[in-house]
Write a protein that holds these residues in place. Structure first.
Motif, mmCIF file in Angstrom:
data_model
loop_
_atom_site.group_PDB
_atom_site.id
_atom_site.type_symbol
_atom_site.label_atom_id
_atom_site.label_comp_id
_atom_site.label_asym_id
_atom_site.label_seq_id
_atom_site.Cartn_x
_atom_site.Cartn_y
_atom_site.Cartn_z
ATOM 1 N N LEU A 83 0.857 -1.196 0.000
ATOM 2 C CA LEU A 83 0.000 0.000 0.000
ATOM 3 C C LEU A 83 0.888 1.239 0.000
ATOM 4 C CD1 LEU A 83 -2.699 1.629 0.504
ATOM 5 C CD2 LEU A 83 -2.209 1.349 2.932
ATOM 6 N N GLN A 84 0.619 2.145 -0.904
ATOM 7 C CA GLN A 84 1.296 3.441 -0.922
ATOM 8 C C GLN A 84 0.212 4.494 -1.039
ATOM 9 O OE1 GLN A 84 4.332 4.268 -0.550
ATOM 10 N NE2 GLN A 84 5.687 2.629 -1.245
ATOM 11 N N ALA A 85 0.205 5.465 -0.132
ATOM 12 C CA ALA A 85 -0.780 6.542 -0.254
ATOM 13 C C ALA A 85 -0.096 7.872 0.013
ATOM 14 C CB ALA A 85 -1.915 6.337 0.741
ATOM 15 N N VAL A 86 -0.413 8.840 -0.785
ATOM 16 C CA VAL A 86 0.059 10.208 -0.547
ATOM 17 C C VAL A 86 -1.172 11.087 -0.626
ATOM 18 C CG1 VAL A 86 1.501 12.102 -1.332
ATOM 19 C CG2 VAL A 86 2.311 9.761 -1.566
ATOM 20 N N GLN A 87 -1.488 11.703 0.476
ATOM 21 C CA GLN A 87 -2.708 12.499 0.584
ATOM 22 C C GLN A 87 -3.899 11.703 0.033
ATOM 23 O OE1 GLN A 87 -2.254 16.626 -0.297
ATOM 24 N NE2 GLN A 87 -0.836 16.801 1.388
ATOM 25 N N GLU A 88 -4.598 12.229 -0.957
ATOM 26 C CA GLU A 88 -5.841 11.557 -1.351
ATOM 27 C C GLU A 88 -5.630 10.357 -2.259
ATOM 28 O OE1 GLU A 88 -6.563 15.998 -1.099
ATOM 29 O OE2 GLU A 88 -5.058 14.661 -1.907
ATOM 30 N N LEU A 89 -4.470 10.247 -2.860
ATOM 31 C CA LEU A 89 -4.279 9.166 -3.823
ATOM 32 C C LEU A 89 -3.616 7.958 -3.165
ATOM 33 C CD1 LEU A 89 -2.993 11.192 -6.881
ATOM 34 C CD2 LEU A 89 -5.262 10.285 -6.485
ATOM 35 N N TYR A 90 -4.052 6.798 -3.554
ATOM 36 C CA TYR A 90 -3.376 5.625 -3.022
ATOM 37 C C TYR A 90 -3.255 4.560 -4.100
ATOM 38 C CZ TYR A 90 -7.853 3.134 -2.626
ATOM 39 O OH TYR A 90 -9.024 2.514 -2.892
ATOM 40 N N GLU A 91 -2.391 3.616 -3.810
ATOM 41 C CA GLU A 91 -2.122 2.555 -4.768
ATOM 42 C C GLU A 91 -1.919 1.277 -3.972
ATOM 43 O OE1 GLU A 91 1.320 2.111 -8.074
ATOM 44 O OE2 GLU A 91 1.935 2.468 -6.024
ATOM 45 N N ILE A 92 -2.504 0.201 -4.441
ATOM 46 C CA ILE A 92 -2.243 -1.106 -3.820
ATOM 47 C C ILE A 92 -1.741 -2.010 -4.944
ATOM 48 C CG2 ILE A 92 -3.215 -3.069 -2.593
ATOM 49 C CD1 ILE A 92 -5.368 -1.157 -1.508
ATOM 50 N N ALA A 93 -0.498 -2.427 -4.850
ATOM 51 C CA ALA A 93 0.094 -3.201 -5.947
ATOM 52 C C ALA A 93 0.635 -4.512 -5.406
ATOM 53 C CB ALA A 93 1.228 -2.393 -6.565
ATOM 54 N N PRO A 94 0.513 -5.604 -6.178
ATOM 55 C CA PRO A 94 1.070 -6.879 -5.722
ATOM 56 C C PRO A 94 2.593 -6.822 -5.656
ATOM 57 C CG PRO A 94 0.007 -7.101 -7.882
ATOM 58 C CD PRO A 94 -0.130 -5.668 -7.480
ATOM 59 N N GLY A 95 3.158 -7.420 -4.621
ATOM 60 C CA GLY A 95 4.612 -7.442 -4.454
ATOM 61 C C GLY A 95 5.118 -8.876 -4.460
ATOM 62 N N PRO A 96 6.228 -9.126 -3.784
ATOM 63 C CA PRO A 96 6.788 -10.486 -3.751
ATOM 64 C C PRO A 96 5.869 -11.444 -2.977
ATOM 65 C CG PRO A 96 8.027 -8.991 -2.350
ATOM 66 C CD PRO A 96 7.045 -8.163 -3.070
ATOM 67 N N PRO A 97 5.946 -12.744 -3.252
ATOM 68 C CA PRO A 97 5.060 -13.692 -2.569
ATOM 69 C C PRO A 97 5.395 -13.841 -1.083
ATOM 70 C CG PRO A 97 6.518 -14.792 -4.123
ATOM 71 C CD PRO A 97 6.832 -13.353 -4.213
ATOM 72 N N TRP A 98 4.420 -14.281 -0.332
ATOM 73 C CA TRP A 98 4.648 -14.581 1.078
ATOM 74 C C TRP A 98 5.531 -15.814 1.173
ATOM 75 C CZ3 TRP A 98 3.282 -11.318 4.814
ATOM 76 C CH2 TRP A 98 2.266 -10.395 4.558
ATOM 77 N N ALA A 99 6.467 -15.800 2.096
ATOM 78 C CA ALA A 99 7.296 -17.000 2.320
ATOM 79 C C ALA A 99 6.684 -17.754 3.504
ATOM 80 C CB ALA A 99 8.729 -16.586 2.571
ATOM 81 N N SER A 100 7.530 -18.192 4.407
ATOM 82 C CA SER A 100 6.997 -19.006 5.510
ATOM 83 C C SER A 100 6.479 -18.141 6.665
ATOM 84 C CB SER A 100 8.098 -19.933 6.005
ATOM 85 O OG SER A 100 9.218 -19.142 6.322
ATOM 86 N N GLU A 101 6.708 -16.818 6.599
ATOM 87 C CA GLU A 101 6.308 -15.988 7.737
ATOM 88 C C GLU A 101 4.780 -15.886 7.880
ATOM 89 O OE1 GLU A 101 7.318 -14.924 4.864
ATOM 90 O OE2 GLU A 101 6.971 -12.791 4.512
ATOM 91 N N ARG A 102 4.371 -15.398 9.037
ATOM 92 C CA ARG A 102 2.944 -15.265 9.309
ATOM 93 C C ARG A 102 2.331 -14.197 8.407
ATOM 94 N NH1 ARG A 102 0.324 -13.856 15.202
ATOM 95 N NH2 ARG A 102 -0.312 -11.843 14.448
ATOM 96 N N ARG A 103 1.193 -14.500 7.834
ATOM 97 C CA ARG A 103 0.517 -13.513 6.983
ATOM 98 C C ARG A 103 -0.163 -12.487 7.873
ATOM 99 N NH1 ARG A 103 -1.136 -15.520 1.489
ATOM 100 N NH2 ARG A 103 -2.863 -14.043 1.635
ATOM 101 N N GLU A 104 0.240 -11.259 7.728
ATOM 102 C CA GLU A 104 -0.415 -10.188 8.469
ATOM 103 C C GLU A 104 -0.223 -8.871 7.726
ATOM 104 O OE1 GLU A 104 1.316 -9.556 12.286
ATOM 105 O OE2 GLU A 104 3.224 -8.889 11.471
ATOM 106 N N SER A 105 -1.083 -7.920 8.035
ATOM 107 C CA SER A 105 -0.987 -6.608 7.383
ATOM 108 C C SER A 105 -0.394 -5.612 8.366
ATOM 109 C CB SER A 105 -2.372 -6.131 6.956
ATOM 110 O OG SER A 105 -2.943 -7.082 6.095
#
Ligand SMILES: Nc1nc2c(ncn2[C@@H]2O[C@H](COP(=O)(O)OP(=O)(O)OP(=O)(O)O)[C@@H](O)[C@H]2O)c(=O)[nH]1
Length: 827
Positions: free
Chosen positions: A304-326
Motif C-alpha cells: 500500500l502506498q498513499a500520498v494524501q488523497e491518492l493511493y495505490e495497492i500493488a502486488p509485491g513479492p510472494p509470502w514465504a513461511s512468515e505469518r501472513r499479516e498486514s
C-alpha cells in the motif's frame, strides 16, 4: 501518539494498532489547545511553519508566543533579518515570561531577504540544522517583513534530500489591523502587487493582529479585503498573536497498525476511500500511508502506498513461511486512537463492510482514478505520480492562489473578451510554463494586452486570413489515443513568395485557437484538464519556395509567448536535406522546453504515427483511414455544434452555401471565388491585376474583395459551379474588373513593379520563385561539388606524392635545363 503492542505479538488482540512514537498523556495538552502528536521517529519529515507578515505586524510576537506556550514541542527557529541587525530578534525573546523554554536551535540569516539574496544560505542553514535533527521536533521560519513567501516555500522543494527531510506544515501571515489598509494600498512599480498582498495570498492562516488598535468597522472591512485576496485561508483575529496554536502548528503524528489474518481488498479500498476522501475538521488527515497487506486468496504480499488523497495497492513479492499479516504506517494530523482504530480493532468493519454501504464513494472520480492506478502496478511513472501528486498539488494550489491574487480584474476581463476565460486549467498552464506566479502574471498581462490588440473581435476572423486558408495546408483531426487533438500541416503548400507575414501570424493564431478549443472540449468531455496538442508538420515534397524561416520563427514565438503548454508534441515528418539549413537558423529561437517536444519522423508511414493515433483519426496519407479535415471546416463544425447546443439545435442547420446562395452577397461571393480560382497561383498574383484593374483605389478594391470573400471560399467545387451564372447576372462590375485584370496580366506578366508588396519583400519573393525553378540544378551542382571534394580527399595521398616528387625533381630538372626552370622556359 501510538498504541503499544506489549511484549509478545501473539498476546495482541487481533487488529490492535501497534508501536510508534512515545505518547503524550492528555495532561500534556497545553493551554494552547494543541496536542503533541509528533512521533519523533528520525526518518520522518520535520514540520516547518513559515511565519510571514509586513514590517511590525507581530511576527516576532507570534514566535515568542509559540516558544512560551505549553505544547511540548522542541522548536528550532530560523530568523531572517534585513540589514545588519543580527541578534536583535533573539534579544527580544522573553525568558522572564518563560520564553525560549521550547527553543532548541536559533539560526539568524542576515544581510538580505530570504526570498531573494539569502536563499542559498537559507537552504544551507536548513541542511545544517537537519544534521542536529534529534534536538528538535518543529521548525519555525520567520521571514523579514518584505519577504515573498512563495520562493521560500519553494526552496523547501529545491533539493530532494531536503524535501524528504522537512515538510511545509503551513504558512501563517500576520497582518497589522492598524496599518494593513495602508500597506495594501502602497503602489508598486509597473503594476506589481505589493508584499503585503503577496503574503496574504500565500497564507494558510491569516492572523489579523493588533485588534486592540482598530475599530469593529475597520476590522470587518479588513476581513473582507483579506477574503478578497485569499478566501481559502483561515482568518483569525488576535491580540498580541495569542491564538489557539492548533490552528498554527499542526504537527504530524505517526500511527502503526497491525492486523493478523487476511483482508478483503475491495472492502479495504472502500474504507480507504472513506478515510482519505471524506475529510473533515475532526477526521484524521492522512498525509502518507505505506505498508504491507495480506490479501485474501492471494499468495503475494500487497504493497500500500498513499500520498494524501491518492493511493495505490500493488502486488509485491510472494509470502514465504512468515505469518501472513498486514502492517501499515499512517503519517498525518489528527491521527488518534478513536478514529484510526476501526482499521485495526474493528476488523469486522473492514471485512464486513459491504460495497452497498459505500455508494457515495464508488461514484467519486477519484476512486476510479485510484483503481486505474492499481490495475497498472508495473507502471513506474504512474506510481511516481501517485507518490508525489499530493505534495505537488498542495504546492501548486498555493501558487495558483498567488497567481489569481496577482492578476488584476482587467486581465480577467480582457481574457474573457478574447474567448480565453482564466479557469484553473488555464492558470495552471501559465504557471507551469513560467514557473512562478510573478512571471506567469506578468506574461499573462502582456498576453491579454496583445490579444486585445491583435484580435479586437475576440478571435481571428476568416476574412482576415483568406489567402492562408486558400492554401489548404492546415488540418484538424480528432484526438489521438492520449486525448490530444491532432493537427496536421502540409508545409509544401506554404508559399513564402505569396504570403504576407502578418496574415501568416494571424493564421497560426487561428489554427492554434481551433486546436486549443478542441483540446478544451475534449478535456471537458473527459472531466479532466485539457491535454496539449500533437502537431504533425509534414515536410514531404518541400521546395525552396516553401522554406520560410520567418514563418517558422513566428510559429514558435506564438506558441511560447501566447499558447504556453498547449503543445504536447511536434513531429516533423519527412524532413528533406534543404530543411536542415532553415532548422539550424530557427532552432536557437526555440526554448529548451519546447525543443524537448520536437521529434523527426523519417517517413509518413512511421510506426509512431499509427501507435499514437487511432486509424479513425489518422489521415490516409499517414497510414490511417481518416480524411484530412481542413481547419476551417473543423472550426465551422465546432461553431455549428456550439450554436446548436446554445439554441436547442435550431440555428445550426443552415450551411454557408445556403445562406449565401441566391442572394446578391452570395453571387458576389461566387464571383470572387471565380477570381480566386483564376488566381489559383496565389493571392499575390491575384492582387496585382486586381489592383491594376481597380485603377486609382487599389487598396479599397482589394479590401472589398477580401472582406466579401466568405469563409466558405475554400469549397472551390461548389463555387466554381455557380460562378458563371452569378457573374453573368449581377456581378458585372467584378466581371469587368476580372476582364481588365486578365488583359492586364498579359501586359504585366510577372512585373514586380506593380506588386502590392513592399519592394524588398517582392524582390525576395521573385528571387525565391526564380530559385525554386532551378532547384534541381542546384541540387545537381551540390552533388557534383560534394563528389569532387570527395575525389580530392581520396586522392590527397597521390597529390602529396606528386608534390614531393616535384620538390625533389626540381633541382635535377633545373640542372638538366641548364638553370632555373623559369629561365629555361623563357629562353
Ligand atoms: N497594541 C498591540 N501591539 C502589538 C500587538 N502585537 C504586537 N505588538 C507590538 O508591535 C510591535 C512590533 O511587533 P513585532 O512582533 O516585533 O513585529 P514584527 O512583525 O516581528 O516586526 P519586524 O520584524 O520589524 O517585521 C511590538 O512593539 C509589539 O509589542 C498587538 O496585538 N497589539
Amino acid at each position: 501518539m501510538s498504541y503499544d503492542s506489549g511484549d509478545a505479538e501473539d498476546d495482541v488482540p487481533e487488529g490492535i494498532a501497534l508501536s510508534g512514537a512515545p505518547a503524550l498523556a492528555p495532561e500534556d495538552t497545553g493551554a494552547s489547545g494543541l496536542t503533541n502528536e509528533w512521533s519523533g521517529t528520525r526518518s520522518e519529515p520535520v514540520p516547518v511553519t513559515l511565519i510571514t507578515g509586513f514590517l511590525g505586524a507581530g511576527k516576532t510576537t507570534l514566535v515568542n508566543y509559540i516558544l512560551t506556550a505549553k505544547h511540548g514541542y522542541r522548536i528550532a527557529v530560523i530568523c531572517n533579518e534585513f540589514g545588519e541587525e543580527v541578534g536583535i530578534e533573539h534579544a527580544t525573546l522573553q525568558p522572564e515570561a518563560g520564553g525560549a523554554q521550547a527553543l532548541e536551535e536559533w539560526v539568524e540569516l542576515a544581510n538580505g531577504c530570504l526570498c531573494c539574496s539569502v536563499k542559498t544560505e537559507f537552504v544551507q542553514a536548513l541542511e545544517a540544522l537537519m544534521q542536529r535533527r534529534s534536538r528538535f521536533d518543529y521548525i519555525l521560519i520567520e521571514t523579514t517583513g518584505l519577504a515573498d513567501p512563495g520562493p521560500v516555500a519553494a526552496a523547501l522543494w529545491a533539493d530532494a534530500e531536503l524535501e524528504a527531510a522537512v515538510g511545509l506544515d503551513g504558512v501563517v501571515a500576520v497582518a497589522d489591523a492598524r496599518n494593513l489598509a495602508r500597506q495594501l494600498a502602497e503602489p508598486r512599480e509597473a503594476g506589481a502587487v505589493n508584499e503585503a498582498a503577496r503574503q496574504l495570498a500565500y497564507a494558510d492562516v491569516v492572523l489579523l493582529n493588533k485588534v486592540d488598535q482598530a475599530s469593529e468597522g475597520v476590522l470587518t472591512e479588513l476581513e473582507a479585503r483579506i477574503r478578497g485576496i485569499n478566501a481559502a485561508a483561515a482568518l483569525v483575529r488576535t491580540q498580541r498573536c495569542r491564538v489557539d496554536l492548533a490552528r498554527v502548528l499542526h504537527g504530524f503524528a505517526t500511527v502503526s497498525v497491525r492486523l493478523a489474518g487476511d483482508l478483503c481488498l475491495g472492502r479495504l479500498r472502500a474504507w480507504l476511500d472513506e478515510l482519505l476522501w471524506e475529510r473533515g475538521p475532526s477526521t484524521p488527515d492522512v498525509l502518507r500511508a505505506k505498508g504491507v497487506l495480506a490479501v485474501r486468496g492471494c499468495d503475494k504480499r500487497h504493497i500500500l502506498q498513499a500520498v494524501q488523497e491518492l493511493y495505490e495497492i500493488a502486488p509485491g513479492p510472494p509470502w514465504a513461511s512468515e505469518r501472513r499479516e498486514s502492517r501499515v504506517v499512517f503519517i498525518g494530523r489528527r491521527l488518534n486512537a478513536a478514529q484510526l482504530r476501526p482499521w485495526g480493532m474493528e476488523r469486522d468493519r473492514v471485512l464486513k463492510f459491504t460495497p452497498e454501504q459505500a455508494p457515495a464513494f464508488s461514484a467519486s472520480p477519484f476512486v476510479s482514478a485510484s483503481k486505474d492506478l492499481t490495475t497498472d502496478s508495473d507502471n513506474a511513472e504512474k506510481r511516481l505520480c501517485v507518490r508525489f501528486a499530493g505534495r505537488a498539488a498542495s504546492h501548486e494550489s498555493r501558487e495558483l492562489h498567488m497567481l489569481r491574487a496577482l492578476l488584476g480584474a482587467e486581465v480577467h476581463e480582457r481574457m474573457a473578451a478574447g474567448s480565453e476565460p482564466l479557469d484553473d486549467a488555464a492558470l495552471r498552464r501559465w504557471l507551469r510554463a513560467w514557473r512562478s506566479p510573478d512571471a506567469a502574471a506578468a506574461a499573462l498581462a502582456a498576453h491579454a494586452a496583445w490579444r486585445a490588440a491583435a484580435m479586437p473581435a475576440g478571435r481571428v476572423l476568416e476574412e482576415d486570413i483568406l489567402h492562408e486558408l486558400a492554401t489548404g495546408k492546415a488540418f484538424l483531426q480528432g484526438c489521438d489515443a492520449r486525448g490530444r487533438p491532432v493537427l496536421a500541416v502540409l508545409a509544401a503548400r506554404h508559399d513564402m513568395g505569396a504570403r504576407d507575414l502578418a496574415e501568416t501570424r494571424r493564421f497560426v493564431c487561428y489554427v492554434l485557437d481551433a486546436a486549443a478549443a478542441a483540446a478544451d472540449a475534449a478535456g471537458a468531455a473527459r472531466g479532466t484538464d485539457p491535454v496539449g496538442l500533437l502537431c504533425l508538420f509534414d515536410l514531404t515534397g518541400l521546395r525552396l519556395s516553401n522554406l520560410d524561416v520567418k514563418a517558422l520563427q513566428a510559429i514558435f514565438e506564438l506558441l511560447q509567448s501566447h499558447y504556453p503548454e498547449r503543445l504536447s508534441a511536434l513531429w516533423f515528418i519527412n524532413a528533406p536535406w534543404i530543411f536542415w539549413g532553415v532548422w539550424r537558423m530557427v532552432r536557437p529561437f526555440i526554448d529548451a522546453k519546447t525543443r524537448e517536444k520536437i521529434a523527426f519522423l523519417g517517413s509518413a508511414r512511421a510506426p509512431e504515427l499509427r501507435e499514437a493515433i487511432p486509424a479513425s483519426v489518422l489521415p490516409v496519407c499517414y497510414g490511417g483511414a481518416a480524411r484530412l479535415v481542413p481547419v476551417e471546416k473543423a472550426v465551422a463544425a465546432a461553431r455549428t455544434a456550439a450554436a446548436g447546443a446554445g439554441s436547442g439545435g435550431s440555428g445550426g442547420g443552415e450551411s454557408d452555401d445556403e445562406a449565401h446562395g441566391g442572394t446578391h452577397e452570395g453571387r458576389l461571393a461566387a464571383a470572387k471565388a471565380a477570381l480566386r480560382r483564376w488566381a489559383a497561383a496565389g493571392w499575390g498574383a491575384a492582387q496585382r491585376p486586381l489592383r491594376a484593374a481597380a485603377g486609382s483605389r487599389p487598396v479599397q478594391a482589394i479590401r472589398s474583395v477580401r472582406a466579401r470573400l466568405p469563409a466558405w471560399h475554400h469549397k472551390p467545387a461548389e463555387l466554381a459551379a455557380r460562378a458563371g451564372s452569378a457573374i453573368a447576372s449581377r456581378a458585372s462590375s467584378v466581371r469587368s474588373a476580372l476582364a481588365s485584370a486578365e488583359a492586364r496580366v498579359g501586359e504585366v506578366g510577372g512585373s514586380r513593379g506593380t506588386s502590392c508588396k513592399t519592394g524588398g519583400g517582392a524582390r525576395r519573393a521573385g528571387l525565391l520563385r526564380r530559385l525554386a525553378l532551378p532547384e534541381l540544378l542546384l541540387r545537381v551542382l551540390c552533388v557534383v561539388a560534394a563528389s569532387a571534394l570527395r575525389v580530392l580527399l581520396a586522392a590527397r595521398a597521390e597529390l602529396w606524392a606528386a608534390l614531393k616528387f616535384l620538390a625533389t625533381a626540381g633541382p635535377a630538372l633545373e640542372l638538366w635545363a641548364g638553370g632555373p626552370l623559369g629561365v629555361a622556359s623563357r629562353r
